[in-house]
Design a protein around this motif. Structure first.
Motif, mmCIF file in Angstrom:
data_model
loop_
_atom_site.group_PDB
_atom_site.id
_atom_site.type_symbol
_atom_site.label_atom_id
_atom_site.label_comp_id
_atom_site.label_asym_id
_atom_site.label_seq_id
_atom_site.Cartn_x
_atom_site.Cartn_y
_atom_site.Cartn_z
ATOM 1 N N GLU A 39 0.816 -1.220 0.000
ATOM 2 C CA GLU A 39 0.000 0.000 0.000
ATOM 3 C C GLU A 39 0.847 1.267 0.000
ATOM 4 O OE1 GLU A 39 -2.807 -0.319 3.182
ATOM 5 O OE2 GLU A 39 -3.670 -2.168 2.363
ATOM 6 N N PHE A 40 2.137 1.139 0.317
ATOM 7 C CA PHE A 40 3.016 2.301 0.320
ATOM 8 C C PHE A 40 3.599 2.594 -1.061
ATOM 9 C CE2 PHE A 40 2.995 1.000 4.737
ATOM 10 C CZ PHE A 40 2.812 2.221 5.385
ATOM 11 N N ILE A 41 3.448 1.669 -2.005
ATOM 12 C CA ILE A 41 3.956 1.882 -3.368
ATOM 13 C C ILE A 41 2.927 2.696 -4.139
ATOM 14 C CG2 ILE A 41 4.656 0.787 -5.521
ATOM 15 C CD1 ILE A 41 5.461 -1.662 -3.828
ATOM 16 N N THR A 42 3.303 3.912 -4.506
ATOM 17 C CA THR A 42 2.363 4.800 -5.194
ATOM 18 C C THR A 42 2.599 4.854 -6.699
ATOM 19 O OG1 THR A 42 3.802 6.688 -4.703
ATOM 20 C CG2 THR A 42 1.987 6.260 -3.177
ATOM 21 N N HIS A 43 3.794 4.480 -7.148
ATOM 22 C CA HIS A 43 4.119 4.511 -8.571
ATOM 23 C C HIS A 43 4.992 3.316 -8.930
ATOM 24 C CE1 HIS A 43 3.103 8.737 -7.821
ATOM 25 N NE2 HIS A 43 2.843 8.826 -9.103
ATOM 26 N N LEU A 45 7.490 2.295 -12.225
ATOM 27 C CA LEU A 45 8.088 2.828 -13.451
ATOM 28 C C LEU A 45 9.159 1.868 -13.954
ATOM 29 C CD1 LEU A 45 8.704 6.511 -12.295
ATOM 30 C CD2 LEU A 45 6.890 5.722 -13.818
ATOM 31 N N PRO A 46 9.426 1.881 -15.268
ATOM 32 C CA PRO A 46 10.572 1.115 -15.772
ATOM 33 C C PRO A 46 11.864 1.785 -15.307
ATOM 34 C CG PRO A 46 9.567 2.387 -17.535
ATOM 35 C CD PRO A 46 8.687 2.551 -16.331
ATOM 36 N N PHE A 47 12.912 0.986 -15.169
ATOM 37 C CA PHE A 47 14.180 1.507 -14.650
ATOM 38 C C PHE A 47 14.705 2.694 -15.457
ATOM 39 C CE2 PHE A 47 18.753 1.546 -13.897
ATOM 40 C CZ PHE A 47 18.765 1.585 -12.512
ATOM 41 N N GLU A 48 14.400 2.726 -16.735
ATOM 42 C CA GLU A 48 14.873 3.827 -17.580
ATOM 43 C C GLU A 48 14.335 5.180 -17.117
ATOM 44 O OE1 GLU A 48 13.138 1.118 -19.136
ATOM 45 O OE2 GLU A 48 15.047 0.071 -19.238
ATOM 46 N N LYS A 49 13.245 5.178 -16.362
ATOM 47 C CA LYS A 49 12.636 6.428 -15.890
ATOM 48 C C LYS A 49 12.972 6.699 -14.419
ATOM 49 C CE LYS A 49 8.856 6.555 -19.160
ATOM 50 N NZ LYS A 49 7.451 6.863 -19.352
ATOM 51 N N ILE A 50 14.161 6.260 -13.996
ATOM 52 C CA ILE A 50 14.567 6.431 -12.610
ATOM 53 C C ILE A 50 14.600 7.905 -12.198
ATOM 54 C CG2 ILE A 50 17.036 6.364 -13.159
ATOM 55 C CD1 ILE A 50 17.415 4.925 -10.435
ATOM 56 N N ASN A 51 15.037 8.773 -13.109
ATOM 57 C CA ASN A 51 15.086 10.201 -12.790
ATOM 58 C C ASN A 51 13.682 10.766 -12.559
ATOM 59 O OD1 ASN A 51 17.877 10.295 -12.909
ATOM 60 N ND2 ASN A 51 17.887 10.781 -15.091
ATOM 61 N N GLU A 52 12.719 10.293 -13.336
ATOM 62 C CA GLU A 52 11.334 10.706 -13.145
ATOM 63 C C GLU A 52 10.838 10.229 -11.773
ATOM 64 O OE1 GLU A 52 7.014 9.654 -15.050
ATOM 65 O OE2 GLU A 52 8.731 9.744 -16.412
ATOM 66 N N GLY A 53 11.227 9.036 -11.381
ATOM 67 C CA GLY A 53 10.853 8.511 -10.075
ATOM 68 C C GLY A 53 11.397 9.354 -8.944
ATOM 69 N N PHE A 54 12.668 9.757 -9.044
ATOM 70 C CA PHE A 54 13.248 10.632 -8.018
ATOM 71 C C PHE A 54 12.543 11.981 -7.985
ATOM 72 C CE2 PHE A 54 17.047 7.839 -7.991
ATOM 73 C CZ PHE A 54 17.127 7.660 -6.620
ATOM 74 N N GLN A 55 12.197 12.497 -9.147
ATOM 75 C CA GLN A 55 11.516 13.791 -9.201
ATOM 76 C C GLN A 55 10.145 13.710 -8.538
ATOM 77 O OE1 GLN A 55 13.224 16.572 -10.260
ATOM 78 N NE2 GLN A 55 11.533 17.536 -9.168
ATOM 79 N N LEU A 56 9.433 12.609 -8.740
ATOM 80 C CA LEU A 56 8.143 12.422 -8.077
ATOM 81 C C LEU A 56 8.301 12.451 -6.557
ATOM 82 C CD1 LEU A 56 6.660 9.572 -10.295
ATOM 83 C CD2 LEU A 56 5.698 11.870 -10.043
ATOM 84 N N LEU A 63 5.037 8.377 -2.598
ATOM 85 C CA LEU A 63 5.531 7.904 -1.311
ATOM 86 C C LEU A 63 6.672 6.913 -1.541
ATOM 87 C CD1 LEU A 63 5.170 7.918 1.738
ATOM 88 C CD2 LEU A 63 3.478 6.114 1.487
ATOM 89 N N ARG A 64 6.441 5.933 -2.386
ATOM 90 C CA ARG A 64 7.457 4.970 -2.797
ATOM 91 C C ARG A 64 7.259 4.672 -4.276
ATOM 92 N NH1 ARG A 64 9.422 6.207 1.187
ATOM 93 N NH2 ARG A 64 10.007 4.991 2.992
ATOM 94 N N CYS A 65 8.362 4.628 -4.988
ATOM 95 C CA CYS A 65 8.312 4.351 -6.419
ATOM 96 C C CYS A 65 9.056 3.047 -6.684
ATOM 97 C CB CYS A 65 8.947 5.502 -7.182
ATOM 98 S SG CYS A 65 8.794 5.351 -8.958
ATOM 99 N N LEU A 66 8.378 2.079 -7.235
ATOM 100 C CA LEU A 66 8.958 0.784 -7.546
ATOM 101 C C LEU A 66 9.474 0.803 -8.974
ATOM 102 C CD1 LEU A 66 9.364 -2.193 -6.651
ATOM 103 C CD2 LEU A 66 7.146 -2.644 -7.674
ATOM 104 N N LEU A 67 10.766 0.485 -9.144
ATOM 105 C CA LEU A 67 11.373 0.429 -10.471
ATOM 106 C C LEU A 67 11.499 -1.021 -10.901
ATOM 107 C CD1 LEU A 67 14.253 2.987 -9.884
ATOM 108 C CD2 LEU A 67 12.084 3.397 -11.039
ATOM 109 N N HIS A 68 11.245 -1.291 -12.157
ATOM 110 C CA HIS A 68 11.346 -2.648 -12.687
ATOM 111 C C HIS A 68 12.062 -2.614 -14.019
ATOM 112 C CE1 HIS A 68 7.919 -1.748 -15.316
ATOM 113 N NE2 HIS A 68 7.360 -1.220 -14.246
ATOM 114 N N LEU A 69 12.602 -3.758 -14.418
ATOM 115 C CA LEU A 69 13.322 -3.856 -15.701
ATOM 116 C C LEU A 69 12.373 -3.989 -16.849
ATOM 117 C CD1 LEU A 69 16.213 -6.219 -14.653
ATOM 118 C CD2 LEU A 69 16.282 -3.754 -14.970
#
Length: 69
Positions: A39-43, A45-56, A63-69
């Motif tokens: 429930e804490f994972i709010t987004h 994103l693919p790993f290529e969008k890691i910078n977008e995840g940090f910006q969020l 709250l938490r952004c999960l990155l996947h390949l």
């Protein structure tokens, strides 16, 4: 790994946490569903969008952004 050696996190967002003693209990609570980490994972994103995840996170939109390949 330092948390297992008796060190502890002090002055974190969630207050004092003693990893050596409290981490196994917390892990068990997560495994049996008392604490629902998903429930804490709010987004997601693919790993290529890691910078977008940090910006969020910086913008307070995630709250938490999960990155996947």
């Amino acid at each position: 790994m330092e948390l297992f050696d008796g060190r502890r996190i002090v002055a974190s967002v969630f207050a004092d946490f003693k990893g050596k003693f409290q981490l196994p209990f917390f892990a068990k609570q997560c495994m049996v569903g008392v604490v629902k980490l998903d429930e804490f994972i709010t987004h997601e994103l693919p790993f290529e969008k890691i910078n977008e995840g940090f910006q969020l996170l910086v913008d307070g939109k995630s709250l938490r952004c999960l990155l996947h390949l």
